[in-house]
Design a protein around this motif. Structure first.
Motif, mmCIF file in Angstrom:
data_model
loop_
_atom_site.group_PDB
_atom_site.id
_atom_site.type_symbol
_atom_site.label_atom_id
_atom_site.label_comp_id
_atom_site.label_asym_id
_atom_site.label_seq_id
_atom_site.Cartn_x
_atom_site.Cartn_y
_atom_site.Cartn_z
ATOM 1 N N TRP A 51 0.832 -1.229 -0.038
ATOM 2 C CA TRP A 51 0.037 -0.018 -0.152
ATOM 3 C C TRP A 51 0.889 1.179 -0.083
ATOM 4 N N PRO A 52 0.579 2.253 -0.905
ATOM 5 C CA PRO A 52 1.310 3.451 -0.959
ATOM 6 C C PRO A 52 0.941 4.194 0.444
ATOM 7 N N PRO A 53 1.625 5.103 0.981
ATOM 8 C CA PRO A 53 1.521 5.799 2.163
ATOM 9 C C PRO A 53 0.134 6.349 2.215
ATOM 10 N N VAL A 54 -0.470 7.043 1.168
ATOM 11 C CA VAL A 54 -2.162 7.663 1.415
ATOM 12 C C VAL A 54 -2.869 6.448 1.631
ATOM 13 N N THR B 155 -10.559 3.912 -15.922
ATOM 14 C CA THR B 155 -10.962 2.766 -16.154
ATOM 15 C C THR B 155 -9.712 1.947 -16.991
ATOM 16 N N GLU B 156 -9.136 2.493 -17.401
ATOM 17 C CA GLU B 156 -8.000 1.758 -18.089
ATOM 18 C C GLU B 156 -6.694 1.443 -17.092
ATOM 19 N N THR B 157 -6.788 2.237 -16.196
ATOM 20 C CA THR B 157 -5.450 2.191 -15.243
ATOM 21 C C THR B 157 -5.959 1.761 -13.820
ATOM 22 N N GLY B 158 -6.837 1.852 -13.609
ATOM 23 C CA GLY B 158 -7.169 1.776 -11.948
ATOM 24 C C GLY B 158 -6.541 3.170 -11.285
ATOM 25 N N MET B 159 -6.238 3.333 -9.981
ATOM 26 C CA MET B 159 -5.767 4.286 -9.613
ATOM 27 C C MET B 159 -4.471 4.887 -9.686
ATOM 28 N N ILE B 160 -4.337 5.991 -10.232
ATOM 29 C CA ILE B 160 -2.940 6.657 -10.676
ATOM 30 C C ILE B 160 -2.410 7.526 -9.495
ATOM 31 N N SER B 161 -3.038 8.251 -8.700
ATOM 32 C CA SER B 161 -2.724 9.025 -7.705
ATOM 33 C C SER B 161 -3.653 9.443 -6.612
ATOM 34 N N MET B 162 -3.300 9.808 -5.446
ATOM 35 C CA MET B 162 -4.412 10.292 -4.644
ATOM 36 C C MET B 162 -3.667 11.162 -3.487
ATOM 37 N N ALA B 163 -4.787 12.241 -3.128
ATOM 38 C CA ALA B 163 -4.194 13.317 -2.436
ATOM 39 C C ALA B 163 -5.016 12.998 -1.012
ATOM 40 N N GLY B 164 -4.343 13.128 -0.182
ATOM 41 C CA GLY B 164 -4.821 12.827 1.335
ATOM 42 C C GLY B 164 -5.234 14.226 2.013
ATOM 43 N N GLY C 262 -2.136 14.483 -5.455
ATOM 44 C CA GLY C 262 -0.922 13.871 -4.445
ATOM 45 C C GLY C 262 0.132 13.504 -5.339
ATOM 46 N N VAL C 263 1.093 12.532 -4.636
ATOM 47 C CA VAL C 263 1.816 12.066 -5.208
ATOM 48 C C VAL C 263 1.933 10.600 -5.647
ATOM 49 N N PRO C 264 1.991 10.327 -6.970
ATOM 50 C CA PRO C 264 1.779 9.000 -7.401
ATOM 51 C C PRO C 264 2.775 8.134 -6.656
ATOM 52 N N PRO C 265 2.159 6.969 -6.265
ATOM 53 C CA PRO C 265 3.056 5.829 -5.491
ATOM 54 C C PRO C 265 4.090 5.261 -6.610
ATOM 55 N N PRO C 266 5.418 4.833 -5.728
ATOM 56 C CA PRO C 266 6.269 4.316 -6.422
ATOM 57 C C PRO C 266 5.833 3.080 -7.550
ATOM 58 N N ALA C 267 5.002 2.419 -7.467
ATOM 59 C CA ALA C 267 4.646 1.572 -8.502
ATOM 60 C C ALA C 267 4.050 1.746 -9.600
ATOM 61 N N VAL C 268 3.460 3.259 -9.638
ATOM 62 C CA VAL C 268 3.120 3.831 -10.916
ATOM 63 C C VAL C 268 4.035 4.903 -11.472
ATOM 64 N N ASP C 269 4.286 4.931 -12.892
ATOM 65 C CA ASP C 269 4.811 5.879 -13.578
ATOM 66 C C ASP C 269 4.048 6.723 -14.228
#
Length: 485
Positions: free
Chosen positions: A178-181, A294-303, A312-319
Motif C-alpha cells: 500500500w502506498p502511504p496515502v 477505467t484503463e489504469t485503476g488508481m494513478i494518484s491520490m491526495a490525502g 497527491g504524489v503517485p505511488p512508487p509502483a506507478v509511472d
C-alpha cells in the motif's frame, strides 16, 4: 493475514475472509454477514458455476444489485477463472444487448429475468452444495479476468480488458505494498458505505480494500447523503464531485451529525482547488482526492493534508510522464499530456484493435488528460485533450451525441459542449443549426438522445444558432461556443 502465496485474484480476498471468520464483513439492513459466512457463499456459488460448466476463460455477465450475495458472486466468478463482465443498471437496450453479446457463456442475475438462453439466478447458485473447503482460485495469469466498461458515449461501451495477472498485482489486496496515502486511508474504512453497483470498478475495489483492511462493507439501500452516513454511522464512502458539493451545501445549511465520518474518497472527475478547500473546511480532514481511469485503476491520490487542488504524489509502483505534443517529457511545472503505467492496468480494449492502438502504446496508457508536476512531486490536473462531457463521473464523448442530434429532421448541424452543472458536475449543452423552415423541439431532441445513448447524454440545454463561429482554421470553434453557455 496469511503470508503464503494466495495464488491469483481473488486469493488474497478469500484469505482475508477466512481471517475474519467471526467478524462482520458485510452489513445489509439488519443482516450482518461474517467472513466465514461470506466465504461459504463464495464456495457454494463457485460450485454452482462449475456445475454449469463455467471455468477459466468463459465469459460471465453479472446483472446484480448491491448485496452480500452479489459481492460473493463477483468473487466466485473470479475464483473459477471466468472473464467477468459487470453490467451497470439502467443501460439503453442497445448497449445491454451489445454487452451480452461479448462472447458471453452465461448471465447471472438476482432479478429472475432471463437475459440470455443461459441465465443463472443468484438464489439457485447459493443453494448449490459447496465442494468442500474454500474455493481454489483458478484464474490463469494471461486470461482476461474482467471487462471494465467505459461510459458507452461513443455509441457502445468500450471494454477495458484486465488480465488475472494485473488484478493479482493490484494494490488493494496487498497491504505490504500500500502506498502511504492508502495506509492513511485503510484504517478509516471501518464502516465503509457502498451503494450503486458493484459493476463500478471504484465501488468494488474500495469494498475489497475495506475487507482486506479489517473493515465492514455497509450497504445503503437509500444512498441520500448525509442521511445514509448518519443512519449507518458510516466511517467512509466513495463520492463523486457533484455529490460532494451537495453534501457540503447541506452541511452549511443544516448540519447533520457526521462525527462517525473519517474518509470520503472523491472520484470520477477533477476537484477544483476551491471546492477541495471548501470541503475540507466544512467536513474536516476527511477528503481523499483520487485520480484514475477505467484503463489504469488508481494513478494518484491526495490525502487530507495535501494542498487543495492536487491529486497527491503517485505511488512508487506507478509511472507518470508529462509529455508535449511531440511525445517528449516536459520539465516540472509545465503542462502536458499524461502517460501512465500501473501494475494493474488493462492491456487493451476487448476486440477493438484500432482504439487499443490509440490508447495502449509501448506499455503506457495515454490518458488524454492534461497535467503537471509541482516541485514537491505532486500531480495537478489542468484539463483534457478529449472532446468530452463528464456527467456524474462518467465520461461521454460528444461526437456520437452530435451525430444523433443531426439525425433529427429538424436539425441540419449539431455542436455539443460541456457546461458546469451543480447536480451532475457537467452537462450537455447542444447548439443546433435548424433545418430551413423548421424549429427543433428541445424535448424531442432530448428524447432522441436518451433513447439512443442514455439519459446522461441528453442535452440539458438546447440553443438554436444560425451558424457556428469559426476558428482561424475554418473549423467550428467550440471554445467560442463554450463562452456562450
Amino acid at each position: 493475514m496469511p503470508t503464503r502465496d494466495a495464488g491469483p485474484f481473488p486469493g488474497r480476498v478469500l484469505d482475508a475472509l477466512a481471517a475474519a471468520a467471526d467478524r462482520p464483513v458485510v452489513e445489509h439492513g439488519a443482516r450482518a454477514v461474517t467472513g466465514a459466512e461470506l466465504l461459504d457463499l463464495v464456495g457454494r456459488i463457485a460450485a454452482g458455476l462449475r456445475e454449469a460448466g463455467l471455468g477459466p476463460g468463459d465469459g460471465v455477465a453479472l446483472l446484480l444489485g448491491v448485496t452480500p450475495e452479489a459481492f460473493a458472486v463477483v468473487l466466485a466468478a473470479h475464483a473459477v477463472g471466468a472473464r467477468v463482465v459487470g453490467v451497470r443498471p439502467g443501460l439503453p437496450d442497445a448497449q445491454l444487448r451489445h454487452l451480452l453479446g461479448l462472447d458471453i457463456a452465461a448471465v447471472v442475475t438476482d432479478s429472475g429475468e432471463r437475459h440470455a438462453p443461459r441465465t443463472l439466478t443468484v438464489d439457485a447458485l447459493c443453494a448449490t452444495r459447496a465442494d468442500g473447503g474454500p474455493p481454489r482460485p483458478a484464474g490463469r495469469p494471461g486470461d482476461v479476468a474482467r471487462l471494465i466498461h467505459t461510459s458507452g458515449s461513443t455509441g457502445m461501451p468500450k471494454a477495458c480488458a484486465q488480465t488475472y495477472a494485473a488484478m493479482t498485482a493490484a494494490w488493494a489486496t496487498r497491504p505490504a505494498e500500500w502506498p502511504p496515502v492508502i495506509r492513511e486511508l485503510a484504517p478509516r474504512l471501518e464502516r465503509h458505505l457502498v451503494f450503486g453497483t458493484l459493476s463500478s470498478q471504484v465501488v468494488f475495489e474500495y469494498a475489497v480494500l475495506a475487507v482486506v483492511a479489517g473493515g465492514t462493507v455497509v450497504v445503503a439501500d437509500r444512498p441520500e447523503l448525509p442521511d445514509a452516513i448518519t443512519r449507518h454511522r458510516a466511517s467512509s464512502s466513495v463520492i463523486t464531485v457533484p455529490r460532494l458539493a451537495k453534501l457540503v451545501a447541506a452541511q452549511r445549511r443544516d448540519p447533520a451529525d457526521l462525527s462517525s465520518l473519517r474518509a470520503l474518497v472523491v472520484s470520477g472527475s477533477p476537484l477544483t482547488a476551491a471546492r477541495h478547500r471548501e470541503a475540507l473546511e466544512v467536513l474536516g480532514p476527511v477528503v481523499f482526492h483520487g485520480y484514475g481511469q477505467t484503463e489504469t485503476g488508481m494513478i494518484s491520490m491526495a490525502g487530507p493534508a495535501d494542498p487543495p487542488g492536487s491529486v497527491g504524489v503517485p505511488p512508487p509502483a506507478v509511472d507518470v510522464e508529462v509529455r508535449d505534443e511531440r511525445g517528449a517529457p516536459v520539465p516540472v511545472g509545465v503542462d502536458g499530456e499524461l502517460f501512465v503505467r500501473t501494475p494493474a492496468q488493462a492491456g487493451s480494449y476487448w476486440a477493438d484493435p484500432e482504439r487499443s492502438a490509440e490508447v495502449f502504446t509501448g506499455g503506457w496508457v495515454r490518458t488524454r488528460d492534461l497535467g503537471r508536476f509541482d516541485p514537491d512531486g505532486r500531480l495537478h490536473l489542468t484539463g483534457r485533450t478529449r472532446d468530452v462531457v463528464i456527467v456524474n463521473a462518467n465520461l461521454h464523448h460528444v461526437g456520437p451525441i452530435e451525430r444523433v442530434l443531426a439525425e433529427h429532421p429538424d436539425v441540419a448541424e449539431a455542436y455539443v459542449v460541456a457546461v458546469p452543472d451543480e447536480d451532475t458536475g457537467e452537462a450537455v449543452h447542444a447548439f443546433v443549426v435548424p433545418t430551413t423552415g423548421r424549429e427543433p423541439d428541445p424535448a424531442a431532441l432530448r428524447a432522441l438522445v436518451t433513447d439512443r445513448l442514455g439519459a446522461a447524454c441528453a442535452p440539458a440545454r438546447v440553443t438554436a444558432i444560425a451558424e457556428p463561429p469559426l476558428a482561424p482554421s475554418g473549423k467550428p470553434d467550440k471554445r467560442l461556443l463554450s463562452t456562450q453557455t
